[in-house]
Design a protein around this motif. Structure first.
Motif, PDB file in Angstrom:
ATOM      1  N   PRO A 165       0.805  -1.229   0.000  1.00 15.95           N
ATOM      2  CA  PRO A 165       0.000   0.000   0.000  1.00 15.95           C
ATOM      3  C   PRO A 165       0.840   1.281   0.000  1.00 15.95           C
ATOM      4  CG  PRO A 165      -0.915  -1.579   1.536  1.00 15.95           C
ATOM      5  CD  PRO A 165       0.406  -2.120   1.110  1.00 15.95           C
ATOM      6  N   LYS A 166       1.961   1.266   0.730  1.00 18.88           N
ATOM      7  CA  LYS A 166       2.802   2.458   0.797  1.00 18.88           C
ATOM      8  C   LYS A 166       3.562   2.698  -0.502  1.00 18.88           C
ATOM      9  CE  LYS A 166       3.567   2.281   5.808  1.00 18.88           C
ATOM     10  NZ  LYS A 166       4.577   2.188   6.872  1.00 18.88           N
ATOM     11  N   LYS A 167       3.769   1.642  -1.267  1.00 20.70           N
ATOM     12  CA  LYS A 167       4.573   1.755  -2.489  1.00 20.70           C
ATOM     13  C   LYS A 167       3.755   1.582  -3.759  1.00 20.70           C
ATOM     14  CE  LYS A 167       8.755  -0.087  -0.271  1.00 20.70           C
ATOM     15  NZ  LYS A 167       9.824  -1.112  -0.359  1.00 20.70           N
ATOM     16  N   VAL A 168       2.423   1.611  -3.640  1.00 18.12           N
ATOM     17  CA  VAL A 168       1.593   1.266  -4.780  1.00 18.12           C
ATOM     18  C   VAL A 168       1.811   2.211  -5.964  1.00 18.12           C
ATOM     19  CG1 VAL A 168      -0.427   2.588  -3.997  1.00 18.12           C
ATOM     20  CG2 VAL A 168      -0.728   0.584  -5.490  1.00 18.12           C
ATOM     21  N   ASP A 169       1.938   3.505  -5.713  1.00 20.19           N
ATOM     22  CA  ASP A 169       2.160   4.460  -6.811  1.00 20.19           C
ATOM     23  C   ASP A 169       3.514   4.229  -7.465  1.00 20.19           C
ATOM     24  OD1 ASP A 169      -0.301   5.635  -6.397  1.00 20.19           O
ATOM     25  OD2 ASP A 169       0.489   7.168  -5.032  1.00 20.19           O
ATOM     26  N   GLN A 170       4.520   3.982  -6.635  1.00 18.06           N
ATOM     27  CA  GLN A 170       5.863   3.721  -7.149  1.00 18.06           C
ATOM     28  C   GLN A 170       5.888   2.430  -7.970  1.00 18.06           C
ATOM     29  OE1 GLN A 170       8.837   3.456  -4.055  1.00 18.06           O
ATOM     30  NE2 GLN A 170      10.323   2.447  -5.404  1.00 18.06           N
ATOM     31  N   LEU A 171       5.215   1.414  -7.469  1.00 20.59           N
ATOM     32  CA  LEU A 171       5.172   0.140  -8.186  1.00 20.59           C
ATOM     33  C   LEU A 171       4.417   0.264  -9.503  1.00 20.59           C
ATOM     34  CD1 LEU A 171       4.496  -2.332  -5.215  1.00 20.59           C
ATOM     35  CD2 LEU A 171       6.557  -2.244  -6.647  1.00 20.59           C
ATOM     36  N   ASN A 172       3.310   0.985  -9.496  1.00 23.28           N
ATOM     37  CA  ASN A 172       2.536   1.187 -10.737  1.00 23.28           C
ATOM     38  C   ASN A 172       3.397   1.837 -11.812  1.00 23.28           C
ATOM     39  OD1 ASN A 172       0.177   0.044  -9.779  1.00 23.28           O
ATOM     40  ND2 ASN A 172      -0.719   1.989  -9.140  1.00 23.28           N
ATOM     41  N   LYS A 173       4.147   2.857 -11.413  1.00 21.53           N
ATOM     42  CA  LYS A 173       5.003   3.571 -12.364  1.00 21.53           C
ATOM     43  C   LYS A 173       6.134   2.676 -12.867  1.00 21.53           C
ATOM     44  CE  LYS A 173       7.683   7.833 -12.906  1.00 21.53           C
ATOM     45  NZ  LYS A 173       8.165   9.077 -12.233  1.00 21.53           N
ATOM     46  N   LYS A 174       6.768   1.964 -11.930  1.00 21.35           N
ATOM     47  CA  LYS A 174       7.873   1.080 -12.289  1.00 21.35           C
ATOM     48  C   LYS A 174       7.395  -0.032 -13.230  1.00 21.35           C
ATOM     49  CE  LYS A 174      12.106  -0.652 -11.620  1.00 21.35           C
ATOM     50  NZ  LYS A 174      13.352   0.040 -11.985  1.00 21.35           N
ATOM     51  N   GLU A 218      -1.988  -1.013 -13.242  1.00 15.19           N
ATOM     52  CA  GLU A 218      -2.678  -0.510 -12.063  1.00 15.19           C
ATOM     53  C   GLU A 218      -2.919  -1.666 -11.080  1.00 15.19           C
ATOM     54  OE1 GLU A 218      -6.992   1.465 -10.765  1.00 15.19           O
ATOM     55  OE2 GLU A 218      -6.531   1.062 -12.883  1.00 15.19           O
ATOM     56  N   ILE A 219      -2.311  -1.554  -9.916  1.00 15.76           N
ATOM     57  CA  ILE A 219      -2.525  -2.563  -8.872  1.00 15.76           C
ATOM     58  C   ILE A 219      -3.877  -2.306  -8.215  1.00 15.76           C
ATOM     59  CG2 ILE A 219      -1.711  -3.460  -6.654  1.00 15.76           C
ATOM     60  CD1 ILE A 219       1.141  -2.776  -7.561  1.00 15.76           C
ATOM     61  N   ILE A 220      -4.768  -3.271  -8.286  1.00 11.32           N
ATOM     62  CA  ILE A 220      -6.113  -3.097  -7.709  1.00 11.32           C
ATOM     63  C   ILE A 220      -6.327  -3.945  -6.469  1.00 11.32           C
ATOM     64  CG2 ILE A 220      -7.134  -2.483  -9.929  1.00 11.32           C
ATOM     65  CD1 ILE A 220      -8.245  -5.356 -10.054  1.00 11.32           C
ATOM     66  N   GLN A 221      -5.413  -4.896  -6.225  1.00  5.70           N
ATOM     67  CA  GLN A 221      -5.546  -5.746  -5.046  1.00  5.70           C
ATOM     68  C   GLN A 221      -4.180  -6.274  -4.672  1.00  5.70           C
ATOM     69  OE1 GLN A 221      -8.716  -8.656  -5.397  1.00  5.70           O
ATOM     70  NE2 GLN A 221      -7.741 -10.023  -3.918  1.00  5.70           N
ATOM     71  N   HIS A 222      -3.918  -6.354  -3.367  1.00  5.10           N
ATOM     72  CA  HIS A 222      -2.591  -6.795  -2.941  1.00  5.10           C
ATOM     73  C   HIS A 222      -2.651  -7.747  -1.766  1.00  5.10           C
ATOM     74  CE1 HIS A 222      -3.216  -3.690   0.114  1.00  5.10           C
ATOM     75  NE2 HIS A 222      -3.436  -2.848  -0.871  1.00  5.10           N
ATOM     76  N   GLY A 223      -3.771  -8.420  -1.570  1.00 10.48           N
ATOM     77  CA  GLY A 223      -3.879  -9.425  -0.516  1.00 10.48           C
ATOM     78  C   GLY A 223      -4.384  -8.847   0.787  1.00 10.48           C
ATOM     79  N   ILE A 224      -4.498  -9.718   1.799  1.00 12.75           N
ATOM     80  CA  ILE A 224      -5.042  -9.307   3.095  1.00 12.75           C
ATOM     81  C   ILE A 224      -3.962  -8.871   4.075  1.00 12.75           C
ATOM     82  CG2 ILE A 224      -7.061 -10.797   2.852  1.00 12.75           C
ATOM     83  CD1 ILE A 224      -5.687 -12.806   4.685  1.00 12.75           C
ATOM     84  N   VAL A 225      -2.672  -9.126   3.724  1.00 10.61           N
ATOM     85  CA  VAL A 225      -1.569  -8.748   4.612  1.00 10.61           C
ATOM     86  C   VAL A 225      -1.116  -7.344   4.283  1.00 10.61           C
ATOM     87  CG1 VAL A 225       0.748  -9.291   5.381  1.00 10.61           C
ATOM     88  CG2 VAL A 225      -0.841 -11.137   4.808  1.00 10.61           C
ATOM     89  N   LYS A 226      -1.076  -6.461   5.304  1.00 12.65           N
ATOM     90  CA  LYS A 226      -0.650  -5.075   5.091  1.00 12.65           C
ATOM     91  C   LYS A 226       0.848  -4.941   5.302  1.00 12.65           C
ATOM     92  CE  LYS A 226      -5.056  -3.007   6.411  1.00 12.65           C
ATOM     93  NZ  LYS A 226      -5.728  -2.030   7.309  1.00 12.65           N
TER      94      LYS A 226
END
Length: 376
Positions: A300-309, A368-376
């Protein structure tokens, strides 16, 4: 009145008489796989796999029926002549109505594959649902490999192909679907590519896809490249998974990677022609993905960075896939078909043999990451 009754009974008996042109299963030897190869001397080699049912004793003393394959091959001038030769070597008549597979050897596929399929399309008893594939090396050699799951090699290869279709690694292609594409001047075909011993074993694996220039093999794509090609071509199976390096060079290599499954795609392809007759294609692909594995955590904290990468990585990979398609002169996107339909004057002026190599592509992939599991 009695005469009328006898007449009606005779008519009924005549109408209920069986057809004279019968094909009884008890007289048939079913073909399950057909292979086409070229020998080292340049001759045509036809191969068949037919089922062989035998009794398999168990520890309990009971017997079960199992099915493996018996393989036949012959050198001939044409597939029909080869079938006639092999028909004299077995009891019963060879019957292709239940055929599952048509396999081309790589060397054979470097020449026009259409003539070898002519007899299949002309025979009304041929199975149009049979799958097709190209094999690195000789196609007939696949029939002698050890099956992983099924004792029957034809069924084993069929399951392998279907599984990889589900995972968006190879396209869904059959004798029936191939017929229109192989005759279309504005589109080229792509077939699954099989390989024996790809991972150091004697088993059969899917190596990717074989690219065709008209009716001849002209290049290949790897598994990862073929999955991206299918998404770019708006053909998504049930699953489409990727593992990408997004973290550089972490000491623990596992932390460098992220594994994704594509949940949904949106593809836009626009073809335009300028005043000089140059063809331009804008190909945009939007991937909505689910993170299935990210060992470093904190998605969640890196979602924007990951989307761009990930968008940059997939865009570069898409450009590489398109480059390979153009080098192979394989118009798998059907750009020529769009020119025929919407820019016919331009199409009439084009060199029908090499037009695809001159198409100017501009591609972009947004992730676009829309889901990343139940673990934060």
């Amino acid at each position: 009145m009695k005469i009328n009754r006898l007449f009606m009974i005779s008519i009924c008996l005549l109408l209920t008489t069986g057809c004279w042109d019968q094909n009884l299963m008890k007289d048939a030897t079913l073909i399950q796989t057909i292979t086409f190869d070229q020998t080292d001397e340049g001759e045509f080699l036809l191969g068949f796999a037919i089922p062989n049912i035998y009794r398999n004793p168990t520890d309990s003393g009971q017997e079960t029926e199992a099915i493996n394959s018996e393989n036949l091959s012959t050198v001939a001038n044409t597939p029909r002549e080869g079938r006639m030769k092999l028909n004299t070597e077995i009891p019963g008549n060879l019957d292709s109505s239940k055929n599952k597979l048509v396999l081309f050897g790589e060397q054979f596929a470097k020449d026009d594959i259409y003539p070898s399929l002519d007899v299949i399309w002309r025979d009304p008893r041929s199975s149009l649902s049979a799958k097709l594939a190209v094999v690195k090396g000789k196609a007939f050699d696949t029939l002698s490999t050890q099956p992983r799951v099924e004792s029957n090699i034809s069924q084993n290869i069929l399951y392998l192909i279907r599984n990889n279709e589900t995972n968006t690694i190879i396209p869904e292609e059959s004798i029936q679907t191939l017929a229109s594409a192989i005759l279309d001047p504005g589109e080229d075909i792509v077939l699954p590519l099989l390989e024996i011993g790809r991972n150091g074993t004697t088993n059969i694996d899917v190596a990717g896809v074989a690219l065709f220039d008209e009716r001849k093999i002209s290049g290949t794509l790897s598994q990862v490249e073929s999955t991206l090609y299918l998404l770019l071509n708006n053909k998504q199976g049930k699953y489409a998974r990727f593992t990408q390096n997004v973290n550089g060079n972490d000491e623990l290599k596992m932390k460098n990677f992220i594994s994704l499954n594509v949940d949904h795609i949106k593809r836009k392809l626009n073809v335009s022609v300028n005043d000089r007759g140059e063809v331009f294609v804008n190909l945009n692909l939007h991937l909505k993905v689910i993170v299935e594995e990210y060992p470093i955590g904190n998605v969640p904290k890196k979602v924007d960075q990951l989307n761009k990468k990930l968008s940059n990585i997939f865009t570069n990979n898409a450009e590489e896939v398109i480059k390979k398609l153009q080098e192979a002169n394989c118009d798998a996107f059907g750009i020529g078909r769009r020119l025929i339909a919407f820019h016919h004057d331009t199409w009439k002026e084009k060199d029908k043999t090499n037009y695809f190599k001159d198409v100017k592509f501009k591609s972009k992939v947004d992730v676009e990451i829309i889901q990343h599991g139940i673990v934060k």
